[in-house]
Design a protein around this motif. Structure first.
Motif: not given
Length: 497
Positions: A284, A28, A302, A305, A358, A24, A280
């Motif tokens: 995410y 990102a 959540y 992030t 998000a 992740s 995201l």
């Protein structure tokens, strides 16, 4: 130190040999690089093209693009999200079925946009819109042949390949638009540039992801695609109207020239929010999809992030808003002077959009798009009332304040659904809001004090900007560390309650 840098570089290069957290973070990191380079190219294109063309050209193109996107959404099958979210998304039968749907959708959209050309030109009383519609009608037709396997890059966290494709598309599209703008001196240059970019996207999708689909229909997968797609379709239609109908309303009530100025500020104001939304969507969302049944992990993901992204975006957005007049004054000539109004407020609204993004990615990753649909429906109802009212009361400023209220309302409802439908704890739901509001209040107060001490222009202004950036980061990350602790990325084996 050198060894550590090599290890980090190795993790960026290696595809899927790490834990979910590393994958992740790797996705990102590539998303940040991609979006940064993309935004830099977009800004460069805006600076060049605004000096070649006139505000009305951007107003015309904004109208055509907005209508085109609206029509495209009426045939949105949610193919990209389906491939990422569906456990069968990598199978050839699934990809082939998705490709057939995509091509059919492109043909329907091409015809629909051509049909819409004449009514739109009559509605806006501008004959220049009709040829633009006819040219842009081929855009979805071309994109319908895009390689469906390109969406697996997000599913597999291979964002570096997507980065290479997106940057290539932008560079070629920008060069084409600039050359055509010099030659044609009209909005037609922007339309032809968009077509060239679409063609490059299709060809490039087969280069970076060497999968060649064929015409094949799998009944079961087709049903899955349509079932998931119907919720995505409803959601995207409502979301589009909620967040983009202001463009059509401003163009109709205030004219194309004002819309061109409004859109310039709006586009710059969306740069920072869209930057984080891309992260995201590409880091995410696939991470949550991979643990979609583990509520405790999702809640932790959540909160972590949101905490990090809000720590970055809140001071950045507020600084841009504080100095919006300086930014537009440096970047554009006097014709676009009033663009600072939409720049300032759309940047602040973008902070709430990112928080909402998000939540929306969480809804989709957990297979609950209905919650997102209901949330944006609130904005859909508000936009057609608030934007005309805002224009009536205060022209462009009224319009952008109305959009700020729309975005805020959507985000509040999304947070309520996290608590009521996904069973997030009260603390987990409220904490991002607490971080955002406390950062805004403390930073805003510090800026007002600083501005009273450093009034004027020249060196004083430069010093004010520099100190504002420094103080904003200090305030934001102090609050972030207070809420998250001194080691925010350390696994604590639990969930925020």
């Amino acid at each position: 130190m050198l060894e550590r840098i090599k290890r980090i570089a190795g993790k960026l290069r290696q595809p899927e040999t790490h834990s979910l957290k590393i994958k992740s973070l790797r996705a990102a990191a590539w998303s940040v690089i991609q979006k940064g380079a993309s935004d830099a190219l977009r800004l460069a294109g805006s600076l060049i093209l605004t000096r070649i063309l006139f505000p009305e050209a951007f107003g015309l193109m904004a109208t055509v693009t907005t209508v085109l996107v609206m029509i495209r959404l009426f045939a949105d099958a949610g193919i990209s999200l389906s491939i990422v979210q569906n456990p069968h998304g990598e199978k050839p039968e699934f990809l082939n079925t998705a490709w057939v749907i995509s091509i059919g959708r492109g043909i329907i959209l091409c015809c629909a946009i051509m049909v819409a050309a004449w009514p739109a030109s009559v509605l806006y009383k501008d004959s220049a819109l009709m040829p633009l519609f006819f040219i842009m009608a081929f855009n979805p037709l071309i994109l319908g042949f895009e390689n469906p396997a390109i969406h697996l890059l997000v599913k597999k966290f291979r964002i570096e390949k997507k980065f290479a494709l997106e940057i290539t598309i932008q560079v070629i599209g920008l060069l084409a638009s600039v050359v055509l703008a010099y030659s044609l001196k009209s909005a037609m240059a922007l339309a032809f540039g968009a077509l060239i970019a679409a063609a490059v996207r299709v060809v490039g999708s087969y280069v970076v992801q060497p999968y060649f689909p064929r015409f094949q229909w799998h009944k079961e997968y087709g049903a899955e695609l349509f079932n998931f797609g119907k919720f995505v379709f409803i959601n995207t239609i409502i979301t589009w109207f909620a967040l983009n109908a202001d463009v059509l309303i401003v163009g109709k009530l205030l004219g194309m020239e004002t819309l061109g100025v409004y859109q310039i500020g709006r586009n710059i104001g969306n740069v920072v929010p869209l930057f984080f939304m891309a992260v995201l969507a590409q880091a995410y969302m696939p991470a949550v999809s991979s643990v979609s049944r583990d509520l405790s992990r999702i809640t932790t993901m959540y909160n972590r992030t949101c905490a990090l992204i809000l720590a970055l975006i809140t001071p950045a957005a507020m600084t841009i808003a504080f100095f919006s007049r300086d930014i537009t004054g440096v970047l554009y000539d006097s014709r676009y002077e009033e663009a600072y109004v939409s720049l300032a407020w759309m940047t602040i609204a973008g902070v709430f959009s990112v928080l909402g993004s998000a939540a929306s990615n969480t809804f989709f990753a957990m297979g609950q798009p209905k919650r997102q649909t209901v949330s944006t429906f609130v904005g859909f109802l508000l936009v057609f009332f608030l934007v005309p009212l805002g224009i009536h009361l205060n022209q462009m400023l009224g319009a952008v304040l109305a959009m700020f209220c729309v975005v805020l309302a959507i985000t509040v409802v999304q947070s309520l659904f996290l608590k009521s439908s996904l069973k997030f704890s009260t603390r987990a739901t409220i904490r991002p809001w607490l971080q955002l509001i406390s950062t805004a209040v403390v930073f805003g107060g510090a800026f007002l004090i600083l501005r009273s001490l450093l009034p004027g222009d020249g060196f004083s202004r430069i010093l004010l900007i520099a100190l504002t950036i420094i103080i904003g980061l200090i305030v934001s990350f102090s609050i972030y560390l207070f809420l998250e602790g001194p080691q925010p990325f350390k696994d604590r084996g639990g969930v925020v309650r």
